[in-house]
Design a protein around this motif. Sequence first.
Motif, PDB file in Angstrom:
ATOM      1  N   ASN A   4      39.616  62.153   6.956  1.00 23.58           N
ATOM      2  CA  ASN A   4      39.538  63.593   7.244  1.00 23.58           C
ATOM      3  C   ASN A   4      38.105  64.110   7.079  1.00 23.58           C
ATOM      4  O   ASN A   4      37.659  64.984   7.818  1.00 23.58           O
ATOM      5  CB  ASN A   4      40.435  64.386   6.281  1.00 23.58           C
ATOM      6  N   GLU A  55      48.786  68.440  -2.443  1.00 22.41           N
ATOM      7  CA  GLU A  55      47.952  69.600  -2.090  1.00 22.41           C
ATOM      8  C   GLU A  55      47.265  69.332  -0.759  1.00 22.41           C
ATOM      9  O   GLU A  55      47.001  70.254  -0.004  1.00 22.41           O
ATOM     10  CB  GLU A  55      46.912  69.865  -3.176  1.00 22.41           C
ATOM     11  N   CYS A  56      46.936  68.059  -0.501  1.00 23.62           N
ATOM     12  CA  CYS A  56      46.501  67.643   0.825  1.00 23.62           C
ATOM     13  C   CYS A  56      47.650  66.835   1.418  1.00 23.62           C
ATOM     14  O   CYS A  56      47.858  65.673   1.070  1.00 23.62           O
ATOM     15  CB  CYS A  56      45.236  66.793   0.766  1.00 23.62           C
ATOM     16  N   PRO A  57      48.420  67.451   2.300  1.00 21.51           N
ATOM     17  CA  PRO A  57      49.584  66.757   2.861  1.00 21.51           C
ATOM     18  C   PRO A  57      49.158  65.737   3.914  1.00 21.51           C
ATOM     19  O   PRO A  57      48.019  65.739   4.380  1.00 21.51           O
ATOM     20  CB  PRO A  57      50.389  67.897   3.495  1.00 21.51           C
ATOM     21  N   PRO A  84      48.127  68.274   8.366  1.00 23.40           N
ATOM     22  CA  PRO A  84      47.637  69.596   7.957  1.00 23.40           C
ATOM     23  C   PRO A  84      48.747  70.643   7.972  1.00 23.40           C
ATOM     24  O   PRO A  84      49.560  70.680   8.886  1.00 23.40           O
ATOM     25  CB  PRO A  84      46.575  69.911   9.014  1.00 23.40           C
ATOM     26  N   CYS A  97      46.187  74.020   3.627  1.00 18.36           N
ATOM     27  CA  CYS A  97      44.805  73.850   4.089  1.00 18.36           C
ATOM     28  C   CYS A  97      43.984  75.122   3.899  1.00 18.36           C
ATOM     29  O   CYS A  97      42.778  75.053   3.636  1.00 18.36           O
ATOM     30  CB  CYS A  97      44.796  73.415   5.552  1.00 18.36           C
ATOM     31  N   CYS A 121      42.477  74.999   0.557  1.00 13.43           N
ATOM     32  CA  CYS A 121      41.746  73.774   0.211  1.00 13.43           C
ATOM     33  C   CYS A 121      40.231  74.008   0.200  1.00 13.43           C
ATOM     34  O   CYS A 121      39.677  74.558   1.153  1.00 13.43           O
ATOM     35  CB  CYS A 121      42.107  72.686   1.230  1.00 13.43           C
ATOM     36  N   LEU A 165      38.061  71.921   0.668  1.00 14.52           N
ATOM     37  CA  LEU A 165      37.413  71.027   1.638  1.00 14.52           C
ATOM     38  C   LEU A 165      37.634  71.483   3.084  1.00 14.52           C
ATOM     39  O   LEU A 165      37.222  70.791   4.009  1.00 14.52           O
ATOM     40  CB  LEU A 165      37.947  69.598   1.465  1.00 14.52           C
ATOM     41  N   GLN A 166      38.273  72.611   3.276  1.00 12.86           N
ATOM     42  CA  GLN A 166      38.689  72.990   4.637  1.00 12.86           C
ATOM     43  C   GLN A 166      37.514  73.095   5.604  1.00 12.86           C
ATOM     44  O   GLN A 166      37.655  72.766   6.784  1.00 12.86           O
ATOM     45  CB  GLN A 166      39.475  74.303   4.629  1.00 12.86           C
ATOM     46  N   CYS A 195      36.633  69.462   6.771  1.00 16.76           N
ATOM     47  CA  CYS A 195      37.749  68.581   7.132  1.00 16.76           C
ATOM     48  C   CYS A 195      37.872  68.499   8.652  1.00 16.76           C
ATOM     49  O   CYS A 195      37.896  69.529   9.336  1.00 16.76           O
ATOM     50  CB  CYS A 195      39.041  69.130   6.518  1.00 16.76           C
ATOM     51  N   VAL A 215      40.382  67.483  10.470  1.00 16.47           N
ATOM     52  CA  VAL A 215      41.702  67.669  11.077  1.00 16.47           C
ATOM     53  C   VAL A 215      42.245  69.082  10.895  1.00 16.47           C
ATOM     54  O   VAL A 215      43.356  69.374  11.314  1.00 16.47           O
ATOM     55  CB  VAL A 215      42.732  66.652  10.526  1.00 16.47           C
ATOM     56  N   TRP A 216      41.458  69.948  10.262  1.00 17.90           N
ATOM     57  CA  TRP A 216      41.943  71.307  10.037  1.00 17.90           C
ATOM     58  C   TRP A 216      40.913  72.324  10.507  1.00 17.90           C
ATOM     59  O   TRP A 216      39.725  72.161  10.309  1.00 17.90           O
ATOM     60  CB  TRP A 216      42.234  71.554   8.550  1.00 17.90           C
TER      61      TRP A 216
HETATM   62  S1  SF4 Z   1      41.922  71.027   4.874  1.00 17.13           S
HETATM   63 FE1  SF4 Z   1      41.940  68.810   5.231  1.00 17.13          FE
HETATM   64  S2  SF4 Z   1      41.504  67.900   3.211  1.00 17.13           S
HETATM   65 FE2  SF4 Z   1      42.137  70.034   2.874  1.00 17.13          FE
HETATM   66  S3  SF4 Z   1      44.369  69.997   2.535  1.00 17.13           S
HETATM   67 FE3  SF4 Z   1      44.053  70.333   4.733  1.00 17.13          FE
HETATM   68  S4  SF4 Z   1      44.093  68.260   5.659  1.00 17.13           S
HETATM   69 FE4  SF4 Z   1      43.750  67.997   3.433  1.00 17.13          FE
END
Ligand code: SF4
Length: 297
Positions: free
Chosen positions: A208, A252-254, A257, A262, A265, A267-268, A271, A273-274
């Motif tokens: 990701n 928490e990170c499924p 997404p 997300c 998160c 890291l959004q 990331c 994929v989100w």
């Molecule tokens: S934003 Fe990315 S890393 Fe964060 S929870 Fe969603 S899929 Fe996981």
Amino acid sequence: MDGLRQQLNALLATCDAESTRTRDPVDCVHRYARPRDQEIVGLIAASLAFGNAVAARRSIDRVLITLGPEPAAMVEGASYDELRDRLGGFVHRIYRAEHLAAVLSRAGELFRVHGSLGNAFVQFHQASDGHFREALARFADALRGDTTSRSLRHLVSDPRAGSACKRLVLYARWMVRPADGVDLGLWPIAPSELVIPVDTHIHRISRNLGLTNRRTASWATAEEITAALREFDPEDPVKYDFALCHLGVSRECPSRPEPDKCQQCVLQDVCSVWAPGGVKGQKRPRVSAQKPGELRL
Ligand code: SF4
């Protein structure tokens, strides 16, 4: 890269390590005060951190009760037959009493010869000209011996064979990284030499974040992710492992997404994929999903 570094550091800053540790197999290591006990308990806990978390904790606790309050002294003084008899009908997934007794009796031999598992590892490290992977392989050889048992070869895997050897590498992280309430800093090896333990959670989240594009959780994947993290902290690249892994373990990170997760998160923004408002157009990483509560498999 600066953005990713900042987001990873934000993840570390928001990780409640003390609370999270109670759901991690390393927690049982902290019940023991003596370094030698911590070494053998860590070896048992990391080796059995396989499959469902609740079942793994139950199996680890059963072994620790069997070994009594001074597990290192017990293992050092007992023969293989004594250990196998103590473990009785122990079963955890594909492992039985005889497999664990074999590893524990060999660990006992390392205690008798070297005084501690850390001293043994240092000797293997020196004999490997300072190559961490080869040192770990020699350590695994010493614990496993020359066996044809598939279960025993799975219980203590061989870093030379190409798999990520996540439980062995996880054990090394616990023993080598500086004491921080999670890891213990018992072995005099530089944390910069460590390789990240790649389980399904670390593999998926690393994809990701663009730390690797590899599709299999191999040793090469572990080295690639570690090399990427080394850009952020050359001295201690795997310091991110605990927080990243528990993002996945806790769901928490499924595995796919989900807006409600997300959007919370840290890291959004980095990331792949989100994206706010929906999933980004990139291909979703093809990494197998894991059930909630499962550990490194
Ligand atoms: S934003 Fe990315 S890393 Fe964060 S929870 Fe969603 S899929 Fe996981």
